[in-house]
Design an enzyme around this catalytic site. Sequence first.
Site, mmCIF file in Angstrom:
data_model
loop_
_atom_site.group_PDB
_atom_site.id
_atom_site.type_symbol
_atom_site.label_atom_id
_atom_site.label_comp_id
_atom_site.label_asym_id
_atom_site.label_seq_id
_atom_site.Cartn_x
_atom_site.Cartn_y
_atom_site.Cartn_z
ATOM 1 N N LYS A 99 26.920 36.771 -50.824
ATOM 2 C CA LYS A 99 25.843 37.268 -49.965
ATOM 3 C C LYS A 99 25.628 36.426 -48.712
ATOM 4 O O LYS A 99 25.199 36.929 -47.675
ATOM 5 C CB LYS A 99 24.535 37.336 -50.764
ATOM 6 C CG LYS A 99 24.528 38.392 -51.855
ATOM 7 C CD LYS A 99 23.266 38.302 -52.700
ATOM 8 C CE LYS A 99 23.195 39.419 -53.724
ATOM 9 N NZ LYS A 99 22.955 40.732 -53.108
ATOM 10 N N ASN A 144 21.708 45.364 -61.159
ATOM 11 C CA ASN A 144 21.085 44.322 -60.334
ATOM 12 C C ASN A 144 19.978 44.915 -59.482
ATOM 13 O O ASN A 144 20.024 46.076 -59.086
ATOM 14 C CB ASN A 144 22.134 43.614 -59.464
ATOM 15 C CG ASN A 144 22.246 44.210 -58.079
ATOM 16 O OD1 ASN A 144 21.433 43.911 -57.196
ATOM 17 N ND2 ASN A 144 23.243 45.066 -57.881
ATOM 18 N N ARG A 145 18.987 44.090 -59.244
ATOM 19 C CA ARG A 145 17.920 44.447 -58.307
ATOM 20 C C ARG A 145 17.605 43.227 -57.434
ATOM 21 O O ARG A 145 16.464 42.816 -57.281
ATOM 22 C CB ARG A 145 16.676 44.955 -59.050
ATOM 23 C CG ARG A 145 16.152 44.080 -60.184
ATOM 24 C CD ARG A 145 14.807 44.611 -60.702
ATOM 25 N NE ARG A 145 14.258 43.812 -61.787
ATOM 26 C CZ ARG A 145 14.402 44.076 -63.077
ATOM 27 N NH1 ARG A 145 15.101 45.139 -63.459
ATOM 28 N NH2 ARG A 145 13.852 43.291 -63.993
ATOM 29 N N SER A 209 21.919 52.103 -48.286
ATOM 30 C CA SER A 209 22.070 52.729 -49.591
ATOM 31 C C SER A 209 21.675 51.868 -50.785
ATOM 32 O O SER A 209 21.810 52.303 -51.924
ATOM 33 C CB SER A 209 23.527 53.173 -49.770
ATOM 34 O OG SER A 209 24.413 52.107 -49.503
ATOM 35 N N THR A 213 15.634 48.049 -51.999
ATOM 36 C CA THR A 213 14.720 47.823 -50.877
ATOM 37 C C THR A 213 13.937 49.107 -50.657
ATOM 38 O O THR A 213 14.532 50.150 -50.364
ATOM 39 C CB THR A 213 15.490 47.452 -49.598
ATOM 40 O OG1 THR A 213 16.144 46.189 -49.800
ATOM 41 C CG2 THR A 213 14.552 47.330 -48.402
ATOM 42 N N ASN A 281 27.649 52.680 -52.903
ATOM 43 C CA ASN A 281 26.812 51.601 -53.416
ATOM 44 C C ASN A 281 26.560 51.839 -54.913
ATOM 45 O O ASN A 281 27.143 52.729 -55.525
ATOM 46 C CB ASN A 281 25.493 51.555 -52.637
ATOM 47 C CG ASN A 281 24.942 50.140 -52.508
ATOM 48 O OD1 ASN A 281 24.935 49.377 -53.470
ATOM 49 N ND2 ASN A 281 24.470 49.796 -51.319
ATOM 50 N N GLY A 332 33.729 50.828 -60.005
ATOM 51 C CA GLY A 332 34.447 50.930 -61.263
ATOM 52 C C GLY A 332 35.938 50.704 -61.190
ATOM 53 O O GLY A 332 36.687 51.233 -62.008
#
Length: 398
Positions: A99, A144-145, A209, A213, A281, A332
Site C-alpha cells: 500500500k 478485508n476492510r 470500487s 470507503t 476489485n 482468484g
Amino acid sequence: MTALSKLKSKMRSLFLVTTGAGVFFAGFNLLKGKDKFYDDFLMPLARKCPPETSHRLAVLGCKYKLFTGPKNEDPSILSTPFFNKQLKNPIGIAAGFDKQGEAIEGLDKIGFGLVEIGSVTPEAQPGNPTPRVFLLDSDQAIINRYGFNSEGHRVVFDRISDLKKGNNFKGILGINLGKNKTSPNALDDYVKGVNLFGPIADYLVINVSSPNTPGLRDLQGKQDLENLLTGVIEARNKLPVNNGVPVFVKIAPDLTKKDIEDISSVVLKGKCKVDGLIVSNTTIDKSKVSDAELAKEAGGLSGAPLKSKSTQLIAQMYAQTKGKIPIIGVGGVFSGSDAFEKIEAGASYVQLYTAFVYHGPPIVTKIKTELADILVEKGYKSVSEVVGKNYKKYLNNN
C-alpha cells in the site's frame, strides 16, 4: 563440573545446534524458493500470526529482499507489450499488498511483470479500526476492510522518487489512487494524485470500487463517473512531463447489466476515454464463503470465490468495449490455468494478491511456468494472440 552443570552445558549446546540448523534450513529454503517449504512450513506458520501482522511481515520481507526470484529469465513467449513498453511477463501484483510503495524492488525481484502499489490517498489516514483482515483458509480467500490506510501522497511520492534516483528498478510501476474518507471533493483528490504521481508512474489507476470507503462505489454511476474521468483525463493531458501516462479505472465485480453498459459507454467517450480497465476489485457477495460466521464480516472478499465472477465480468467488459481498451484481470488467480482463462476472456494482463498471501513468492514462478506451458501446448506464439480469443465462453460463467 557437577552433573547438573554438565547437563546444562549439553542442553545449551543442543539448543544452539538445533537453532542453528533450523535457521540454516529456513535460510536455505528461502534462498532456493522451495515451493514445498513455503506451502508446508513458512506460510502456515505466518498464518498463525494475526492476519494484518502477517501481511506486514510479508511486505517487510519483500522490502528487504529476503525472497529470491526465478533463477532463469522468463520464457520469451510471456513477453508482451504494455503501451510503449515491453513486459517480461503479464503477471502483476495487485494493489492492496504494498500500500505504501515500500517493497517495489523486492516484488520486481520475485518475478512480477508489473508492480501496482496503493491505494494512496492525498492525506495520511489510518483506515478502518482493527481487526480488519480475515483469512478464510478453507476457501483460499481473504476478507478485508482496510479502508485505504495510507501514509499519504507526499510520503509515498518521496519514497518512489528515491527509488527512481537509485536507478535500480527497471520494471513497470502502477500507482493506484484513492480518495480520503472525509474528503468533500473526490475529483480534487484524484486530480492531486494525477498531478503528483503522473510524471513518475508507468500507469495510474483511478480506484472507484473499494467497498470499504463510504460512497466510493457510487462514483461508478454513469454521470458521476463521466464527470470524474473528464477531470482526471484533462489533468493527465496537462501534465508537463509524461502527459501520456496511461490511466486505468478499477471497477467492482458487483455490477448490474445496466452498470456494465453505462461504465463501458463512459470509458470509451472522447473527453473521458481511459486507457484501460482493471477488472475487478473485491466483492461484497459472500454467498460462496463456507464459514458462516466469517461470512458476516464486513469488507471485500478476494481469492478463489471471486474467480468466476471476475472472469465473467472481464468477458462482459471486453464484449461491451469491443476489445478497444486493455483489461487487467484480477480475482482468484492461483494457477497458470486461471491466468489463461482471464486472458482468454479478454484480459491483456493478470494480477494476483490472495494467492501470493497463501503460497508466497514461489507461486509467481509457478503461474508463469504453467501459463507458458499452456500457450505452447495450444500452439500460441504470444500472450497477445490469446486475448479475448474465447470471451463468449465466459459471458455466462457461474
